[in-house]
Write a protein that holds these residues in place. Structure first.
Motif, PDB file in Angstrom:
ATOM      1  N   SER A 420       0.873  -1.265   0.121  1.00 40.28           N
ATOM      2  CA  SER A 420      -0.068  -0.113  -0.127  1.00 40.28           C
ATOM      3  C   SER A 420       0.662   1.109   0.014  1.00 40.28           C
ATOM      4  CB  SER A 420      -1.162   0.123   1.246  1.00 40.28           C
ATOM      5  OG  SER A 420      -0.048   0.046   2.314  1.00 40.28           O
ATOM      6  N   LYS A 421       2.159   1.250   0.561  1.00 42.39           N
ATOM      7  CA  LYS A 421       3.086   2.099   0.465  1.00 42.39           C
ATOM      8  C   LYS A 421       4.322   1.718   0.192  1.00 42.39           C
ATOM      9  CE  LYS A 421       0.905   4.970   4.142  1.00 42.39           C
ATOM     10  NZ  LYS A 421       1.175   5.614   5.635  1.00 42.39           N
ATOM     11  N   PRO A 422       4.380   1.945  -1.280  1.00 37.20           N
ATOM     12  CA  PRO A 422       5.812   1.453  -1.946  1.00 37.20           C
ATOM     13  C   PRO A 422       7.013   2.239  -1.625  1.00 37.20           C
ATOM     14  CG  PRO A 422       4.158   1.476  -3.537  1.00 37.20           C
ATOM     15  CD  PRO A 422       3.374   2.127  -2.465  1.00 37.20           C
ATOM     16  N   GLY A 423       8.078   1.627  -0.973  1.00 40.42           N
ATOM     17  CA  GLY A 423       9.281   2.366  -0.570  1.00 40.42           C
ATOM     18  C   GLY A 423      10.000   3.301  -1.557  1.00 40.42           C
ATOM     19  N   LYS A 424      10.496   4.345  -1.231  1.00 39.23           N
ATOM     20  CA  LYS A 424      11.267   5.284  -2.230  1.00 39.23           C
ATOM     21  C   LYS A 424      12.605   4.996  -1.978  1.00 39.23           C
ATOM     22  CE  LYS A 424       7.925   8.814  -2.564  1.00 39.23           C
ATOM     23  NZ  LYS A 424       7.406  10.496  -2.285  1.00 39.23           N
ATOM     24  N   THR A 425      13.494   5.106  -2.936  1.00 37.60           N
ATOM     25  CA  THR A 425      15.069   4.888  -2.821  1.00 37.60           C
ATOM     26  C   THR A 425      15.674   6.105  -2.005  1.00 37.60           C
ATOM     27  OG1 THR A 425      15.148   3.298  -4.809  1.00 37.60           O
ATOM     28  CG2 THR A 425      17.161   4.251  -3.855  1.00 37.60           C
ATOM     29  N   GLU A 426      16.354   5.798  -0.963  1.00 33.46           N
ATOM     30  CA  GLU A 426      17.079   6.914  -0.201  1.00 33.46           C
ATOM     31  C   GLU A 426      18.512   6.533   0.054  1.00 33.46           C
ATOM     32  OE1 GLU A 426      13.020   8.021   2.473  1.00 33.46           O
ATOM     33  OE2 GLU A 426      14.876   7.314   3.280  1.00 33.46           O
ATOM     34  N   ARG A 427      19.236   7.485  -0.210  1.00 36.02           N
ATOM     35  CA  ARG A 427      20.550   7.225   0.032  1.00 36.02           C
ATOM     36  C   ARG A 427      21.268   7.229   1.538  1.00 36.02           C
ATOM     37  NH1 ARG A 427      24.545   6.779  -3.642  1.00 36.02           N
ATOM     38  NH2 ARG A 427      23.803   6.769  -5.929  1.00 36.02           N
ATOM     39  N   GLY A 428      22.213   6.563   1.851  1.00 33.61           N
ATOM     40  CA  GLY A 428      22.738   6.619   3.472  1.00 33.61           C
ATOM     41  C   GLY A 428      23.018   7.884   3.472  1.00 33.61           C
ATOM     42  N   THR A 429      23.433   8.123   4.803  1.00 27.68           N
ATOM     43  CA  THR A 429      24.235   9.435   5.508  1.00 27.68           C
ATOM     44  C   THR A 429      25.432   9.365   4.782  1.00 27.68           C
ATOM     45  OG1 THR A 429      24.853   8.329   7.418  1.00 27.68           O
ATOM     46  CG2 THR A 429      22.615   9.335   7.239  1.00 27.68           C
ATOM     47  N   THR A 430      26.106  10.595   5.159  1.00 25.87           N
ATOM     48  CA  THR A 430      27.547  10.821   4.697  1.00 25.87           C
ATOM     49  C   THR A 430      28.502   9.844   5.011  1.00 25.87           C
ATOM     50  OG1 THR A 430      27.132  13.292   4.770  1.00 25.87           O
ATOM     51  CG2 THR A 430      29.404  12.595   4.592  1.00 25.87           C
ATOM     52  N   GLY A 431      29.032   9.070   4.414  1.00 22.20           N
ATOM     53  CA  GLY A 431      30.151   8.386   4.624  1.00 22.20           C
ATOM     54  C   GLY A 431      29.502   6.803   4.785  1.00 22.20           C
ATOM     55  N   ASP A 432      28.192   6.937   4.536  1.00 25.38           N
ATOM     56  CA  ASP A 432      27.348   5.416   4.320  1.00 25.38           C
ATOM     57  C   ASP A 432      27.201   5.184   2.903  1.00 25.38           C
ATOM     58  OD1 ASP A 432      24.398   4.185   5.691  1.00 25.38           O
ATOM     59  OD2 ASP A 432      25.861   3.319   4.797  1.00 25.38           O
ATOM     60  N   PRO A 433      27.993   4.207   2.096  1.00 25.60           N
ATOM     61  CA  PRO A 433      27.723   3.804   0.797  1.00 25.60           C
ATOM     62  C   PRO A 433      26.765   2.826   0.724  1.00 25.60           C
ATOM     63  CG  PRO A 433      29.698   2.737   1.714  1.00 25.60           C
ATOM     64  CD  PRO A 433      29.256   3.517   2.733  1.00 25.60           C
ATOM     65  N   SER A 434      25.560   3.511   0.807  1.00 28.44           N
ATOM     66  CA  SER A 434      24.379   2.400   0.596  1.00 28.44           C
ATOM     67  C   SER A 434      23.128   3.320   0.288  1.00 28.44           C
ATOM     68  CB  SER A 434      23.830   1.792   2.047  1.00 28.44           C
ATOM     69  OG  SER A 434      23.450   2.652   2.905  1.00 28.44           O
ATOM     70  N   VAL A 435      22.108   2.394  -0.337  1.00 24.88           N
ATOM     71  CA  VAL A 435      20.745   3.036  -0.670  1.00 24.88           C
ATOM     72  C   VAL A 435      19.750   1.892  -0.108  1.00 24.88           C
ATOM     73  CG1 VAL A 435      21.478   4.150  -2.730  1.00 24.88           C
ATOM     74  CG2 VAL A 435      21.019   1.801  -2.920  1.00 24.88           C
ATOM     75  N   SER A 436      18.460   2.286   0.296  1.00 29.98           N
ATOM     76  CA  SER A 436      17.536   1.647   0.954  1.00 29.98           C
ATOM     77  C   SER A 436      16.031   2.001   0.593  1.00 29.98           C
ATOM     78  CB  SER A 436      17.687   1.755   2.458  1.00 29.98           C
ATOM     79  OG  SER A 436      17.748   2.819   2.802  1.00 29.98           O
ATOM     80  N   ALA A 437      15.059   1.204   0.466  1.00 25.96           N
ATOM     81  CA  ALA A 437      13.893   1.502   0.504  1.00 25.96           C
ATOM     82  C   ALA A 437      12.923   0.615   1.279  1.00 25.96           C
ATOM     83  CB  ALA A 437      13.512   1.279  -1.130  1.00 25.96           C
ATOM     84  N   THR A 438      12.097   1.274   1.895  1.00 25.57           N
ATOM     85  CA  THR A 438      11.344   0.505   3.012  1.00 25.57           C
ATOM     86  C   THR A 438       9.922   0.734   2.696  1.00 25.57           C
ATOM     87  OG1 THR A 438      12.478   1.154   4.664  1.00 25.57           O
ATOM     88  CG2 THR A 438      10.400   0.416   5.495  1.00 25.57           C
ATOM     89  N   SER A 439       9.007  -0.438   2.156  1.00 24.25           N
ATOM     90  CA  SER A 439       7.627  -0.622   1.768  1.00 24.25           C
ATOM     91  C   SER A 439       6.762  -1.138   2.884  1.00 24.25           C
ATOM     92  CB  SER A 439       7.535  -1.492   0.471  1.00 24.25           C
ATOM     93  OG  SER A 439       8.323  -1.044  -0.487  1.00 24.25           O
ATOM     94  N   THR A 440       5.737  -0.344   3.102  1.00 26.74           N
ATOM     95  CA  THR A 440       4.753  -0.986   4.356  1.00 26.74           C
ATOM     96  C   THR A 440       3.304  -1.314   3.566  1.00 26.74           C
ATOM     97  OG1 THR A 440       4.186   1.253   4.513  1.00 26.74           O
ATOM     98  CG2 THR A 440       5.995   0.285   6.077  1.00 26.74           C
ATOM     99  N   GLY A 441       2.704  -1.984   4.565  1.00 24.02           N
ATOM    100  CA  GLY A 441       1.344  -2.558   4.028  1.00 24.02           C
ATOM    101  C   GLY A 441       1.282  -3.499   2.925  1.00 24.02           C
ATOM    102  N   CYS A 442       2.435  -4.444   3.054  1.00 24.01           N
ATOM    103  CA  CYS A 442       2.525  -5.221   1.911  1.00 24.01           C
ATOM    104  C   CYS A 442       1.745  -6.673   2.195  1.00 24.01           C
ATOM    105  CB  CYS A 442       4.128  -5.607   2.071  1.00 24.01           C
ATOM    106  SG  CYS A 442       5.301  -4.379   1.948  1.00 24.01           S
ATOM    107  N   PRO A 443       1.523  -7.209   0.949  1.00 25.27           N
ATOM    108  CA  PRO A 443       0.755  -8.478   0.966  1.00 25.27           C
ATOM    109  C   PRO A 443       1.024  -9.319   2.060  1.00 25.27           C
ATOM    110  CG  PRO A 443       1.494  -8.001  -1.289  1.00 25.27           C
ATOM    111  CD  PRO A 443       2.170  -7.200  -0.292  1.00 25.27           C
TER     112      PRO A 443
END
Length: 487
Positions: A420-443
């Motif tokens: 119901s709420k697909p996640g948006k890709t977000e970059r990590g904080t400074t010095g954190d070489p990562s990206v993440s996305a959090t989706s909620t209301g999933c099947p």
């Protein structure tokens, strides 16, 4: 309740866990009560768990010691589930005693001596226990020729036991965090000194009324701080006793005692007269409310044969009060039950020993530690997958961790539009070489976390966690580790 298990007449269920159920039964041929451990139905098709279950019986059969649970027989039910017929511990476990009455110092010293003897017998036969804790120390009544009826301590539940010559090839890290040796939590090659650490942690708990550590995960147990002082205002001990237990709890196994008898002897010497007492005083008293094997069956037991439920005993004031107090002060967990609940996790390492994750025990139903083939990759890569069912990625709970050959982070991650709420890709904080996305209301309810992290100039770590609640998902995500050089 089954009427019979093989040729044994069933009396009642003693207990059950994630892997097996234990029944009290009666051996009509030998006129004796026995305990029968049966593999749980949901693990019947899991060859790894089945092998571990059968290995426990083989390990126990290798040892002839009054302080190790005896296996008398083994067999299979009609549905092909294996079972083990073992000696019946009619006086419960150390966990029961600690919760109900606690132990005197001489009693604690005697339990250490007997459990140390049982572990040493295992070690001499080339077997490592790997999971010494209060629930795995069992008590039964015996009738020595001259001392009358007494209670004997035994080592039980070798579900995690391993032959010492293969312990370096284990791919699964397991154990109870507050009692496990650091080298075991780190997945290193093990020897008998790992069990010595666990017995020292048990000693600390029996003497002081509180555990030396309250680790919530095996990753925390991998690098433990020095233990707190053994002595309390209620239970002071000489410094020599603290020194012995602290040496048994040394983070570096080379700093511990060379073997189990050396540790047990050093503790007895340090305690001196306070740990000795007369022999009967060192044994635990027989609890008549626990010794209830039931009426001897003639053919098949009926419900009328079963003993009436035992009303809860009135617990003495000091063990519950003192134990709750010291646990809140030392561990901040709010009591003994919360402390136990915090240990319901399992840690897995992939076949290449490159990736590690800790998950709730309830998730460990569908496990794969084999490599995977990432999209468009020329070679397979390290990976592991743990979930609560085979299709956990669609509607269950679980985690996937895998390496990918890639020199830069992706610009976007899967959005899971079915949520119901697909996640948006977000970059990590400074010095954190990562990206993440959090989706909620999933099947099926819950949350899905996708994360990609640059773990080397040429490798990405890809993680997907699906859980019914965000807190659990974040906790699992925080336990993901890469081990060694990734190229």
């Amino acid at each position: 309740m089954p009427a019979r298990l093989g040729r044994y007449a069933v009396r009642r269920r003693i207990g059950s866990g994630g892997f097996a159920t234990v029944w009290l039964a009666y051996d009509e041929q030998l006129d004796s009560p026995v305990a029968i451990k049966v593999l749980a139905e949901n693990w019947t098709e899991d060859s790894h768990v089945r092998q571990r279950f059968l290995e426990e019986g083989r390990f126990l059969r290798k040892v002839e010691s009054p302080h190790v649970v005896t296996v008398y027989d083994a067999g299979s039910l009609e549905d092909d589930r294996p079972y083990l017929v073992m000696s019946y511990a009619d006086q419960g476990t150390l966990a029961d005693r600690l919760e109900d009455e606690g132990l005197t110092v001489p009693q604690a010293c005697e339990v250490v001596r007997q459990i140390g003897a049982g572990l040493h017998a295992l070690h001499q036969r080339g077997v490592l226990h790997r999971d010494i804790k209060p629930a795995n120390v069992l008590f039964r009544t015996v009738d020595p020729e001259h001392e009358g009826t007494v209670v004997r301590a035994m080592v039980g539940d070798l579900g995690l036991g391993k032959a010492l010559d293969v312990s370096s090839r284990l791919t699964m890290i397991a154990g109870t965090p507050s009692f496990v040796a650091p080298e075991q939590a780190q997945g290193e090659h093990l020897d008998a000194r790992a069990d010595q650490f666990s017995l020292a942690a048990l000693t600390f708990l029996m003497l002081s009324g509180r555990p030396p550590y309250s680790h919530s995960s095996l990753s925390a147990a991998a690098a433990p701080p020095p233990p707190p002082p053994l002595s309390t205002t209620e239970r002071p001990f000489p410094q020599a006793v603290d020194d012995v237990v602290r040496r048994g709890l040394a983070a570096d196994r080379n700093d511990r005692y060379p073997d189990m008898p050396a540790y047990v002897a050093a503790l007895a010497e340090a305690l001196g007269e306070s740990g000795m007492g007369s022999l009967p005083a060192r044994w635990l008293p027989v609890d008549p409310e626990l010794t209830q094997p039931g009426n001897k069956p003639s053919l098949v037991p009926s419900h009328d044969d079963l003993p009436a439920p035992v009303p809860p005993k009135r617990r003495p004031w000091w063990p519950a009060a003192v134990l709750a107090l010291v646990l809140m002060v030392a561990g901040g967990l709010g009591g003994y039950a919360a402390w136990q609940h915090a240990h319901e996790t399992r840690t897995f390492t992939d076949e290449d020993r490159t990736l590690r994750v800790t998950v709730p025990s309830s998730w460990a139903r569908d496990v794969s530690l084999a490599n995977w083939m990432p999209p468009a990759a020329p070679f397979s890569q390290s990976a592991l997958s743990v979930g609560n069912k085979a299709d956990w990625r669609a509607s269950g709970e679980g985690v996937f961790v895998g390496l990918m050959p890639e020199k830069k982070l992706p610009t976007s991650l899967p959005q899971h539009p079915a949520c119901s709420k697909p996640g948006k890709t977000e970059r990590g904080t400074t010095g954190d070489p990562s990206v993440s996305a959090t989706s909620t209301g999933c099947p099926g309810g819950g949350i899905i976390i996708e994360k990609a992290e640059q773990v080397s100039p040429t490798k990405l770590l890809w993680i997907q966690v699906r859980s019914d609640d965000e807190k659990t998902a974040e906790q699992v995500l925080d336990t993901v580790r890469t081990l060694g050089s990734l190229g």
